[in-house]
Design an enzyme around this catalytic site. Structure first.
Site, PDB file in Angstrom:
ATOM      1  N   CYS A 137      13.800 -47.608 -89.204  1.00 29.67           N
ATOM      2  CA  CYS A 137      15.159 -47.279 -89.768  1.00 29.67           C
ATOM      3  C   CYS A 137      16.013 -48.472 -89.426  1.00 29.67           C
ATOM      4  O   CYS A 137      16.204 -48.852 -88.287  1.00 29.67           O
ATOM      5  CB  CYS A 137      15.506 -46.011 -89.474  1.00 29.67           C
ATOM      6  SG  CYS A 137      17.152 -45.374 -90.206  1.00 29.67           S
ATOM      7  N   HIS A 169      12.380 -39.828 -96.262  1.00 31.03           N
ATOM      8  CA  HIS A 169      13.246 -40.537 -95.052  1.00 31.03           C
ATOM      9  C   HIS A 169      14.757 -40.554 -95.563  1.00 31.03           C
ATOM     10  O   HIS A 169      15.832 -40.408 -94.888  1.00 31.03           O
ATOM     11  CB  HIS A 169      12.644 -41.982 -94.894  1.00 31.03           C
ATOM     12  CG  HIS A 169      13.373 -42.598 -93.907  1.00 31.03           C
ATOM     13  ND1 HIS A 169      12.715 -42.907 -92.463  1.00 31.03           N
ATOM     14  CD2 HIS A 169      14.688 -43.178 -93.972  1.00 31.03           C
ATOM     15  CE1 HIS A 169      13.648 -43.519 -91.747  1.00 31.03           C
ATOM     16  NE2 HIS A 169      14.793 -43.849 -92.418  1.00 31.03           N
ATOM     17  N   GLU A 170      14.925 -41.205 -96.846  1.00 27.85           N
ATOM     18  CA  GLU A 170      16.216 -41.345 -97.543  1.00 27.85           C
ATOM     19  C   GLU A 170      16.859 -39.925 -97.585  1.00 27.85           C
ATOM     20  O   GLU A 170      18.124 -39.991 -97.415  1.00 27.85           O
ATOM     21  CB  GLU A 170      16.262 -42.412 -98.664  1.00 27.85           C
ATOM     22  CG  GLU A 170      15.407 -43.793 -98.270  1.00 27.85           C
ATOM     23  CD  GLU A 170      16.258 -44.411 -97.085  1.00 27.85           C
ATOM     24  OE1 GLU A 170      17.436 -44.237 -97.018  1.00 27.85           O
ATOM     25  OE2 GLU A 170      15.267 -45.189 -96.505  1.00 27.85           O
ATOM     26  N   HIS A 219      18.402 -38.816 -94.560  1.00 27.00           N
ATOM     27  CA  HIS A 219      19.946 -39.315 -94.325  1.00 27.00           C
ATOM     28  C   HIS A 219      21.088 -38.571 -94.913  1.00 27.00           C
ATOM     29  O   HIS A 219      22.013 -38.408 -94.123  1.00 27.00           O
ATOM     30  CB  HIS A 219      19.772 -40.658 -94.634  1.00 27.00           C
ATOM     31  CG  HIS A 219      19.230 -41.677 -93.672  1.00 27.00           C
ATOM     32  ND1 HIS A 219      19.656 -41.904 -92.578  1.00 27.00           N
ATOM     33  CD2 HIS A 219      18.324 -42.652 -93.744  1.00 27.00           C
ATOM     34  CE1 HIS A 219      18.929 -42.816 -91.948  1.00 27.00           C
ATOM     35  NE2 HIS A 219      18.229 -43.290 -92.698  1.00 27.00           N
TER      36      HIS A 219
END
Length: 214
Positions: free
Chosen positions: A126, A168-169, A172
């Site tokens: 990351c 993953h994004e 966030h």
């Protein structure tokens, strides 16, 4: 460079952030902006400003380099992320990880849900956790809904490595880092990764470091 004021309206924050030009500073783990979550995008930025912000995210992602970047990683608490993956990996790695090229895309207000029960575990890194990687088990296939930067609806199933990127994004945007989902016994410096764990799958790392794969 000073960070945009948390008290300023989002449009003012983004204008201030973009003023210097070039890649944006990326917030690192420990910065509260990465843990607060985001507000849905609902026209807080005028179309021209949104386009400039998206371009700045693209430039920053390329400069890092990375395959995705979310707005809170540059200090902006909006539910916007960008992804792009040319997938420059050996064929053996691409096949094992289901890694195929992804064009540049903007994800606005994305939400994902698993498709099926299959899970896949691979090392992840990351931009907000520089210098480290760890194994994360994630759904192998997800349905992503939301919109693009033009307001067109997105409803798409992602599999393999693209599924990992969008998870993953999107995480966030919910204040979640990959470390929250990682097998911490797998945590490895980039140097250790380069020396020991470049295999297509993390099976060797799991045996050596003492953790289980799904």
């Amino acid at each position: 460079m000073a960070s945009p004021s948390d008290r300023a309206p989002l449009a003012e924050q983004v204008e201030e952030l973009l003023a210097p030009g070039g890649p944006l500073p990326v917030s690192a783990a420990g910065d509260p902006v990465l843990r607060r979550g985001t507000e849905p995008y609902d026209g807080q930025l005028a179309p021209a400003l949104l386009a400039r912000f998206v371009e700045a995210l693209r430039i920053t992602m390329h400069a890092a380099p990375g395959v995705g970047l979310a707005a809170p990683q540059v200090g902006v608490p909006l539910r916007i992320a960008v992804i792009e993956d040319p997938a420059p990996v050996p064929e053996e790695v691409a096949v094992a990880r289901g890694r195929v090229p992804q064009p540049f895309r903007v994800l606005v207000n994305p939400v994902y849900e698993p498709v099926g029960t299959a899970r896949a575990a691979f090392f992840e890194g990351c931009l907000s956790v520089p210098g480290w990687q760890a194994v994360v088990a994630r759904p192998a296939s997800v349905r992503l809904t939301g919109a693009d930067e033009h307001g067109h609806r997105v409803d798409e199933v992602f599999t393999g490595w693209p599924a990992r990127i969008v998870q993953h994004e999107t995480d966030h945007l919910d204040g979640t880092l990959y470390l929250d989902r990682a097998e911490l016994r797998s945590l490895s410096s980039n140097a250790a990764m380069a020396d020991r764990w470049t295999q297509p799958t993390p099976a060797t790392a799991a045996e050596a470091l003492g953790f289980e794969l799904p």
